[in-house]
Scaffold this active site. Sequence first.
Site, PDB file in Angstrom:
ATOM      1  N   CYS A  81       1.327  -9.358  -8.079  1.00 48.99           N
ATOM      2  CA  CYS A  81       2.706  -8.886  -7.995  1.00 48.99           C
ATOM      3  C   CYS A  81       3.536 -10.013  -7.408  1.00 48.99           C
ATOM      4  CB  CYS A  81       2.810  -7.638  -7.127  1.00 48.99           C
ATOM      5  SG  CYS A  81       4.509  -7.109  -6.828  1.00 48.99           S
ATOM      6  N   CYS A 232      10.352  -6.787 -11.554  1.00 58.80           N
ATOM      7  CA  CYS A 232       8.927  -7.102 -11.566  1.00 58.80           C
ATOM      8  C   CYS A 232       8.805  -8.618 -11.624  1.00 58.80           C
ATOM      9  CB  CYS A 232       8.237  -6.452 -12.764  1.00 58.80           C
ATOM     10  SG  CYS A 232       6.509  -6.949 -12.963  1.00 58.80           S
TER      11      CYS A 232
END
Length: 326
Positions: A81, A232
């Site tokens: 991430c 994201c």
Amino acid sequence: MNLKMQKVHGSENDFFLIDQLQLERPFTKKELEDLRIRLCDRKHGLLGGADGLLLIEASKQGEAVAKMRVINSDGSEASMCGNGLRTVARYLSEKYDEQSFIVETMFADLKVRRAKELGKGVATYQVEISPVRFEAEAIPMLTKHNRIIDEVIPELSDEIKFSAVAVPNPHLIAFVDHQMLVSSEFERIAAYVNGENPLFPDGINVSFVEILGDNQLFVRTYERGVGFTSACGTAMCASSLMYVLLNDREFGETITVRNVGGMVKTVVHEDDAEGYWMELIGNASVTHVLSGELVDFETGSFDRLLISETTEQAAYIAFLETIKID
């Protein structure tokens, strides 16, 4: 057991960050599941819930100072991430008083470092995003071709062209106009590939990308295990990579990537030995510092916790005003 944590975000992609190295012992599987359920739920969770948990653990390989794990709000574990890595980089930088170092993730040890602030009072960090792979087994995907690069996928759409790339999280990238970016077609496609389908057995992150100008993108992402997110990090890097490759752009240039939650900068690099890798530069904000007994976090007894709000979200909102994010 007393537990301390931070509520953090990178481009409004928010998490509860927990340093397991400071605990008497690691979480059990049940404790971690209870925490995930109680904390992250958007309706009943703590401080409005979160996209997931960020766990800091001891690294057992290489020169990394620590290991990062990412638990999505639905309980699945993400391989990486980018937005979360920036906040972990900040935490470790302040903990060990280091400007640059290496963090272990599921598939790679990644370089991170403190960067120049994007805005006043907006802590900013720069992180490496790699490795990059296009092969079907890396996604994974079940197709007749080993790669999908700027191609129509008939099962999804008769007109939209997609590219599939793992960075290492798997992403399906499509360059579209603004009308398609905000259309219901986006959600239909994203829901299809993240349900039971014949193409992507493990699901896949989906991003629609609008080119705003020279080296300027807007990326909207449906994240596997989460749904539509404010941003994201790996999706913005994957989108930047495909922008460079499909538009014959120069490597090493700074790309401004806007998103629902704000703005980051990316740089796409070509490495003759190992292919491509990206730099992701953006905020690493701490909005709350929390402490209390583990059982109170697990059972949702939030009124027993000590919660301190910082001024960093106000600084971030002021930054958004300067870049005129709608």
